[in-house]
Write a protein that holds these residues in place. Structure first.
Motif, PDB file in Angstrom:
ATOM      1  N   CYS A 209      12.168 -10.122  -7.901  1.00  0.00           N
ATOM      2  CA  CYS A 209      12.135 -10.660  -6.531  1.00  0.00           C
ATOM      3  C   CYS A 209      13.281 -11.642  -6.308  1.00  0.00           C
ATOM      4  N   TYR A 210      13.554 -12.435  -7.326  1.00  0.00           N
ATOM      5  CA  TYR A 210      14.639 -13.421  -7.205  1.00  0.00           C
ATOM      6  C   TYR A 210      15.988 -12.721  -7.067  1.00  0.00           C
ATOM      7  N   LEU A 216      20.012 -10.223  -0.961  1.00  0.00           N
ATOM      8  CA  LEU A 216      19.814 -10.135   0.491  1.00  0.00           C
ATOM      9  C   LEU A 216      20.359 -11.381   1.197  1.00  0.00           C
ATOM     10  N   TYR A 217      20.153 -12.540   0.559  1.00  0.00           N
ATOM     11  CA  TYR A 217      20.609 -13.796   1.165  1.00  0.00           C
ATOM     12  C   TYR A 217      22.125 -13.808   1.340  1.00  0.00           C
ATOM     13  N   GLN A 228      11.268 -12.271   0.033  1.00  0.00           N
ATOM     14  CA  GLN A 228      11.306 -12.185  -1.436  1.00  0.00           C
ATOM     15  C   GLN A 228      11.053 -13.552  -2.072  1.00  0.00           C
ATOM     16  N   PHE A 229      11.674 -14.585  -1.541  1.00  0.00           N
ATOM     17  CA  PHE A 229      11.494 -15.930  -2.095  1.00  0.00           C
ATOM     18  C   PHE A 229      10.053 -16.407  -1.905  1.00  0.00           C
ATOM     19  N   GLU A 230       9.461 -16.061  -0.756  1.00  0.00           N
ATOM     20  CA  GLU A 230       8.079 -16.477  -0.507  1.00  0.00           C
ATOM     21  C   GLU A 230       7.093 -15.739  -1.420  1.00  0.00           C
ATOM     22  N   MET A 231       7.436 -14.520  -1.814  1.00  0.00           N
ATOM     23  CA  MET A 231       6.585 -13.798  -2.773  1.00  0.00           C
ATOM     24  C   MET A 231       6.523 -14.547  -4.101  1.00  0.00           C
ATOM     25  N   LYS A 244      14.377 -22.515  -7.733  1.00  0.00           N
ATOM     26  CA  LYS A 244      15.532 -22.009  -6.976  1.00  0.00           C
ATOM     27  C   LYS A 244      15.081 -21.345  -5.674  1.00  0.00           C
ATOM     28  N   ALA A 245      13.949 -20.642  -5.737  1.00  0.00           N
ATOM     29  CA  ALA A 245      13.438 -19.982  -4.524  1.00  0.00           C
ATOM     30  C   ALA A 245      13.112 -21.014  -3.452  1.00  0.00           C
ATOM     31  N   TYR A 246      12.525 -22.145  -3.873  1.00  0.00           N
ATOM     32  CA  TYR A 246      12.239 -23.224  -2.912  1.00  0.00           C
ATOM     33  C   TYR A 246      13.536 -23.756  -2.297  1.00  0.00           C
ATOM     34  N   ASP A 247      14.590 -23.864  -3.092  1.00  0.00           N
ATOM     35  CA  ASP A 247      15.882 -24.350  -2.584  1.00  0.00           C
ATOM     36  C   ASP A 247      16.432 -23.404  -1.525  1.00  0.00           C
ATOM     37  N   TYR A 248      16.347 -22.109  -1.807  1.00  0.00           N
ATOM     38  CA  TYR A 248      16.854 -21.122  -0.836  1.00  0.00           C
ATOM     39  C   TYR A 248      16.010 -21.135   0.442  1.00  0.00           C
ATOM     40  N   LEU A 249      14.690 -21.259   0.298  1.00  0.00           N
ATOM     41  CA  LEU A 249      13.829 -21.304   1.476  1.00  0.00           C
ATOM     42  C   LEU A 249      14.133 -22.534   2.331  1.00  0.00           C
ATOM     43  N   ASP A 250      14.382 -23.643   1.668  1.00  0.00           N
ATOM     44  CA  ASP A 250      14.717 -24.870   2.387  1.00  0.00           C
ATOM     45  C   ASP A 250      16.021 -24.697   3.168  1.00  0.00           C
TER      46      ASP A 250
END
Length: 446
Positions: A209-210, A216-217, A228-231, A244-250
């Motif tokens: 997913c990462y 995609l990002y 994907q990051f929220e999954m 890292k997923a939290y950083d991208y979502l932010d």
């Protein structure tokens, strides 16, 4: 953390201890159980001990579930150190470092493992962990350089085709992403997903997913990337990629752009290549207790080997009398007929008024080894009109023989010798023939 790890390790170690105790008891019972042939008992005991080793290893490797399914690299590391012998946890420490984002330790340990291991299959495993860590850390230069080395090693090594393809598709993804060919990178991820769908554990699914999210990002598809990051964050695994997923979502929520980021592997990798004395600060399970079962198995196997050496026909060598007496209680050797340069048949008597025959092999050192021996009463030979057959395995000649007290009944084409038992004269004779008769009362050495 440490208390929880010790509790989990204690359960695993107790299971392993139970397996070992049961295995030793079963092996001991098999060795002393009288109705079964000794060789079968020995083989059975060896099989039990070998199965115990594999079963204990399987139980110990269940520790990996903490990392792959529970996604807790720190707990995994502590449990490993409380379960595995000292000095055997470097690769597990490297895996823990990969999933927790301790890239300096990952680079150092994998460099050390690659340097000290010559097995190409395990070396590929170590290099794969290093390459994956370099990619996630953003050291694309080191990642790209290592990919070429590991692909070359994969091509030279015999691996299952599906495993080869799994490695190659991942590295193709890395190369496409590094070169900013995001369309091909997504294609490679799709190919890899097809190869690993049924085998993937939770940690691998989160990493997939990462990979898909960052591709995609950076290709501008932020809404799909966010999914994907929220999954990943919805499960909140204790993994570096979750942070890292939290950083991208932010960044997506704020409408900002965030770079991949980069942690250099070079210095730590070079340190690992030179380091020969690195020690982990996490205490390992004591060596003495870990080696006890290995020592017990070693002693048991040595004892079994000695028993085998002493008891298997054809192994023990000595004088004709000694090798026969080691198998059957005898008084004296009464007669001998030489079959050829290697084999001879001996006649002997026993304390129980029996006549025995023994088939022996002669060795260059002047000693004999036993192929087979048996004893019967004189009446059983005299009353039975059939001849007997005796032979050993391999290239030994088949010998047809009989024992009689009537010299006139001896066939003309036979070779005979006279002997005396309890004052009675008997004749032992062999019949030389190429024909293989199927005598019901024949006996054979294998």
């Amino acid at each position: 953390m440490e208390k929880s790890a010790l509790s989990i390790a204690a359960k695993i170690n107790n299971k392993i201890k139970a397996i070992r105790i049961i295995a030793v008891i079963l092996a001991a019972v098999l060795l002393i159980f009288p109705p079964i042939n000794l060789i079968f008992r020995i083989v059975g005991a060896i099989i039990v001990l070998i199965l115990a080793v594999f079963l204990a290893r399987k139980v110990r490797l269940s520790v990996l579930n903490i990392l792959t399914n529970d996604c807790d690299p720190e707990l995994f590391k502590y449990v490993c150190h409380a379960t595995f012998p000292k000095g055997s946890t470097d690769f597990y420490d490297a895996l823990s470092s990969l999933y927790s984002g301790d890239f300096d330790t990952l680079a150092e340990l994998t460099a050390k493992l690659v340097r000290t291991n010559n097995n190409p299959v395990t070396k590929i495993t170590y290099l794969d962990a290093f390459t994956t860590g370099a990619f996630i850390a953003g050291d694309f230069q080191m990642c790209g350089d290592t990919i070429e080395k590991v692909i070359d090693l994969i091509k030279k090594t015999k691996l299952k085709e599906d495993l080869k393809n799994t490695y190659i598709t991942k590295y193709n993804f890395f190369k496409s992403f590094i070169s900013c060919d995001y369309k091909d990178a997504l294609d490679q991820l799709e190919n890899r997903e097809k190869l690993t769908a049924e085998k993937s554990n939770n940690a691998q699914k989160f990493i997939h997913c990462y990979y898909k999210g960052i591709t995609l990002y950076y290709s501008g598809k932020t809404s799909e990337a966010k999914e994907q990051f929220e999954m990943i964050t919805s499960k909140n695994p204790k993994l570096y990629i979750c942070k890292k997923a939290y950083d991208y979502l932010d960044a997506i929520d704020k409408g900002e752009f965030t770079a991949v980021g980069s942690v250099s592997f070079k210095e730590s990798y070079e340190k690992g290549l030179l380091d020969t004395d690195s020690e982990s600060q996490i205490p390992n399970k004591k060596d003495g207790k870990k080696k006890t079962f290995s020592a017990v198995i070693a002693v048991v196997l040595i004892v079994i080997a000695v028993i085998c050496f002493i008891n298997i026909p054809g192994i023990k060598q000595g004088s004709a009398y000694d090798v026969i007496a080691d198998d059957i209680e005898i008084n004296n050797i009464l007669a001998t007929i030489k079959i050829d340069d290697e084999y001879s048949v001996f006649i002997f008597d026993t304390p129980y008024d029996e006549i025995g025959t023994a088939y022996l092999k002669y060795h260059d050192n002047g000693k004999y080894s036993l192929c087979i021996a048996q004893a019967s009463t004189s009446d059983s030979y005299i009353s039975d009109d059939s001849n007997y057959c005796i032979y050993a395995s391999g290239k030994s000649p088949r010998v047809y023989f009989d024992i009689t007290n009537d010299e006139s009944s001896i066939p003309e084409n036979s070779q005979a010798t006279e002997f005396t038992v309890n004052g009675e004269n008997y004749y032992f004779y062999i019949i030389r023939t190429e024909v293989k008769y199927n005598y019901a009362n024949s006996y054979t050495a294998y």
